[in-house]
Design a protein around this motif. Structure first.
Motif, PDB file in Angstrom:
ATOM      1  N   GLY A  85      36.634  43.545  39.868  1.00  0.00           N
ATOM      2  CA  GLY A  85      37.530  42.575  40.485  1.00  0.00           C
ATOM      3  C   GLY A  85      36.987  41.898  41.716  1.00  0.00           C
ATOM      4  N   ARG A  86      35.668  41.827  41.854  1.00  0.00           N
ATOM      5  CA  ARG A  86      35.033  41.167  43.004  1.00  0.00           C
ATOM      6  C   ARG A  86      35.557  41.698  44.333  1.00  0.00           C
ATOM      7  NH1 ARG A  86      34.383  34.715  41.352  1.00  0.00           N
ATOM      8  NH2 ARG A  86      33.638  35.080  39.219  1.00  0.00           N
ATOM      9  N   ASP A  87      35.901  42.984  44.346  1.00  0.00           N
ATOM     10  CA  ASP A  87      36.330  43.660  45.576  1.00  0.00           C
ATOM     11  C   ASP A  87      37.653  43.124  46.114  1.00  0.00           C
ATOM     12  OD1 ASP A  87      35.905  45.761  47.328  1.00  0.00           O
ATOM     13  OD2 ASP A  87      34.859  44.530  48.806  1.00  0.00           O
ATOM     14  N   THR A  88      38.501  42.574  45.239  1.00  0.00           N
ATOM     15  CA  THR A  88      39.812  42.085  45.670  1.00  0.00           C
ATOM     16  C   THR A  88      40.866  43.167  45.494  1.00  0.00           C
ATOM     17  OG1 THR A  88      40.287  41.211  43.458  1.00  0.00           O
ATOM     18  CG2 THR A  88      39.293  39.701  45.053  1.00  0.00           C
ATOM     19  N   GLY A 129      50.338  43.893  32.374  1.00  0.00           N
ATOM     20  CA  GLY A 129      49.990  43.571  33.755  1.00  0.00           C
ATOM     21  C   GLY A 129      48.993  42.461  33.945  1.00  0.00           C
ATOM     22  N   LEU A 130      48.726  41.655  32.913  1.00  0.00           N
ATOM     23  CA  LEU A 130      47.691  40.629  32.972  1.00  0.00           C
ATOM     24  C   LEU A 130      48.284  39.226  32.988  1.00  0.00           C
ATOM     25  CD1 LEU A 130      45.378  42.255  30.325  1.00  0.00           C
ATOM     26  CD2 LEU A 130      44.614  41.699  32.646  1.00  0.00           C
ATOM     27  N   VAL A 143      39.508  39.599  37.051  1.00  0.00           N
ATOM     28  CA  VAL A 143      39.295  40.557  35.956  1.00  0.00           C
ATOM     29  C   VAL A 143      38.984  39.794  34.668  1.00  0.00           C
ATOM     30  CG1 VAL A 143      40.433  42.297  34.521  1.00  0.00           C
ATOM     31  CG2 VAL A 143      40.736  42.321  37.012  1.00  0.00           C
ATOM     32  N   ARG A 144      37.935  40.217  33.960  1.00  0.00           N
ATOM     33  CA  ARG A 144      37.571  39.638  32.663  1.00  0.00           C
ATOM     34  C   ARG A 144      38.242  40.418  31.538  1.00  0.00           C
ATOM     35  NH1 ARG A 144      31.932  39.307  30.989  1.00  0.00           N
ATOM     36  NH2 ARG A 144      32.103  41.574  31.170  1.00  0.00           N
ATOM     37  N   ASP A 169      45.005  27.372  33.781  1.00  0.00           N
ATOM     38  CA  ASP A 169      44.413  28.694  33.532  1.00  0.00           C
ATOM     39  C   ASP A 169      42.954  28.763  33.945  1.00  0.00           C
ATOM     40  OD1 ASP A 169      46.654  29.829  32.361  1.00  0.00           O
ATOM     41  OD2 ASP A 169      46.085  29.242  30.323  1.00  0.00           O
ATOM     42  N   ASP A 170      42.608  29.822  34.649  1.00  0.00           N
ATOM     43  CA  ASP A 170      41.217  30.199  34.793  1.00  0.00           C
ATOM     44  C   ASP A 170      40.866  31.132  33.636  1.00  0.00           C
ATOM     45  OD1 ASP A 170      38.686  30.438  35.811  1.00  0.00           O
ATOM     46  OD2 ASP A 170      39.285  31.308  37.723  1.00  0.00           O
ATOM     47  N   ARG A 171      39.596  31.470  33.508  1.00  0.00           N
ATOM     48  CA  ARG A 171      39.167  32.397  32.462  1.00  0.00           C
ATOM     49  C   ARG A 171      39.160  33.837  32.970  1.00  0.00           C
ATOM     50  NH1 ARG A 171      36.731  29.690  28.204  1.00  0.00           N
ATOM     51  NH2 ARG A 171      35.339  31.422  27.708  1.00  0.00           N
TER      52      ARG A 171
END
Length: 563
Positions: free
Chosen positions: A129-132, A75-76, A146-147, A98-100
């Motif tokens: 998830g920064r409230d997303t 799912g990533l 998500v990291r 790509d973002d990190r």
């Protein structure tokens, strides 16, 4: 089961002139990078590397073949790096886009959530998830920011309440769509909950189906209004009453949209509930073994079904995979309406009520999801459902608690009695996070709803407006009344390339199924979008005959009236 040597030999006589990478015809060598990556290592194996290596060593430790491939099996996806405009979407290399951080899909089969599960998703959103959070049109919840370092902790929290991200993406059997009213609707043909659970338990995460040619989308439902949109799924089991009077399923195969839209073909079989998991595995196996693996854009099952036809597909399924013939069965009864979302307050078969409500284009937040969980629990419910139209439903509400719940939801801007524009406008993720997108979608959809509610406050018709950020049709633009495909267009005033949309008009499913009409050159800039939609809807109201739906009018209208 795999084909016998005899059946493989017979199939070889039908070998296409150009190899399509079909395993059953002897084409086992990978013909593109995606197939090579899958042959090198099963995507399911990446879980261990995430836990043992990547979460500990960080983003830079991720093998590129995992980063842009196998991580999807859980799912990533890497999300789009900020500040990259749509003109660079197909120009830059993947590592430049790509973002990190990652977009993460939580798999919610059948759209079924307990309060505890919804609360766990909400807590993950706020903590990691920064409230997303977005409710997708595949009944998932999608998180952002998500990291990789946090993924094991996220999994632990999800799995503690019976959720996962396994095969939420990738060339796998993705989330199984189901009616949110399964088991409670008075008019349902069959409660598909046991069959959804059985398919999930029998096959999801199995290495037998973890290397498919492309993604594989399933719906299993007995809903009388067909809310899971069987017409556009790779495989769909649709509730019907069988020849002996007992409920079961009609089988459809080969639906899908994107750049080559096709409706699923009905095989004409009747599937008993106890057969469904085995039949599902048979269809998936046919796709695995005969699906086209040479070119990614032809690797969906719809191309195989188109080339073979329903009769041949059924023959191969029955003879080579099931080992028995399925009986003929009746077709489902289709609803002529366009509303399949279960919004509003309605009676359940047990005398209680369900309350369906509409976030704006599926966009919520972890904080809002937690609030929904609290409200459901406070009003006596432990069951919340997602829909295939980016909506939510709270089940099991007693009569004396309905008004309180409706008031509380609407105080959170979660409309139970929404306008047609709030109710039937959808949008995909868009350029904010998606590496494939060309234009912004979510904020634009929200502002379009506001503008149309202001300009056409009493609009009486059930109009669907679907907004997509690229040609891939995640938001189902071809089957919307007004479908908007994101692209760069020329601003007539400045001559510059700006965000805009190609317009599709008059698509739909059900009795009047058809793909939207494309008028040559019909495009609008994003800035002009509210003006365009208002203009075409006013013309519809002026010209429509009594009882005529928008799709019918759009099919006969002069091109000048659609511009």
């Amino acid at each position: 089961m795999p084909p016998t040597s005899a059946s493989t030999g017979a199939a070889a006589s039908r070998r296409p002139r150009r190899g399509e990478g079909q395993w059953a015809l002897g084409y086992r060598e990978p013909l593109n990078k995606n197939e090579e990556n899958k042959k090198n290592d099963d995507g399911l194996n990446v879980r261990r590397r995430i836990i043992d290596i990547y979460a500990k060593a960080g983003f830079d430790s991720i093998d590129p073949a995992d980063l842009r491939g196998r991580l999807r099996w859980y799912g990533l996806y890497t999300q789009r790096a900020p500040g990259i405009d749509g003109g660079k979407t197909a120009v830059l290399e993947p590592e430049e886009l790509d973002d990190r951080y990652f977009m993460l899909r939580v798999r919610i089969d059948g759209g079924q959530l307990s309060v505890a599960q919804l609360r766990a998703v909400a807590e993950i959103s706020t903590a990691y998830g920064r409230d997303t959070a977005d409710i997708t049109d595949r009944q998932n919840v999608q998180l952002h920011w998500v990291r990789i370092e946090d993924v094991p902790a996220i999994w632990e929290k999800l799995e503690a309440v019976g959720l996962s991200t396994t095969e939420a993406c990738g060339d796998t059997p993705r989330v199984i769509l189901g009616c949110p009213l399964a088991g409670i609707a008075d008019d349902e043909v069959i409660d598909a909950t046991p069959e959804i659970q059985r398919v999930h338990d029998d096959h999801i995460g199995s290495p037998l189906f973890s290397n498919l040619p492309r993604k594989f989308k399933t719906s299993i439902a007995g809903c009388s209004v067909h809310c899971t949109n069987h017409e556009i799924n790779d495989v769909a089991f649709v509730g019907v009453t069988g020849p002996d009077g007992a409920p079961g399923y009609d089988l459809f195969v080969g639906g899908g949209l994107s750049t080559n839209p096709m409706f699923a073909q009905r095989l004409g079989t009747f599937v008993r509930p106890d057969q469904l998991s085995e039949v599902w595995a048979g269809v998936c196996s046919v796709f695995r073994d005969y699906g086209y693996r040479r070119l990614r854009h032809r690797a969906r099952i719809k191309f195989l079904v188109k080339d073979w036809g329903a009769a041949k597909f059924r023959e191969v399924l029955e003879k080579d995979y099931l080992g028995y013939a399925l009986p003929d069965g009746p077709a489902p009864e289709l609803d002529p309406g366009t509303r399949r979302d279960h919004v509003g307050v309605h009676r359940q078969r047990d005398g209680r009520n369900y309350v369906g409500f509409a976030p704006r284009v599926g966009r919520v937040s972890g904080t809002k999801l937690a609030r929904i969980a609290d409200l459901a629990e406070a009003h006596g419910s432990d069951r919340v459902r997602t829909t295939a139209d980016q909506k939510l439903v709270v089940l099991d509400v007693a009569d004396d608690r309905v008004d309180s719940l409706v008031d509380a939801l609407e105080a959170e801007d979660l409309q139970v009695r929404p306008s047609t524009f709030r109710r039937q406008t959808m949008a995909c993720t868009g350029i904010e996070y998606c590496k494939l997108a060309i234009v912004e979608t979510k904020a634009r959809g929200i502002s379009l709803i506001d503008e149309l509610e202001r300009r056409l406050p009493d609009f009486p018709e059930p109009i669907t407006v679907n907004i997509n950020g690229c040609p891939n049709s995640c938001a189902r633009i071809q089957v919307a009344d007004i479908g908007l495909k994101g692209q760069l267009v020329t601003d007539r005033g400045t001559g510059e390339q700006v965000e805009g949309f190609q317009v599709h008009l008059g698509g739909g499913m059900g009795l009047n199924a058809g793909f939207g009409r494309k008028v040559r050159g019909l495009k609008t800039t994003a800035a002009e979008l509210p003006d365009y939609v208002e203009r075409v809807l006013r013309r519809f109201l002026e010209q429509k005959a009594d009882g005529e739906a928008f799709a019918q009018w759009a099919a006969r209208a002069a091109e000048a009236d659609l511009a």
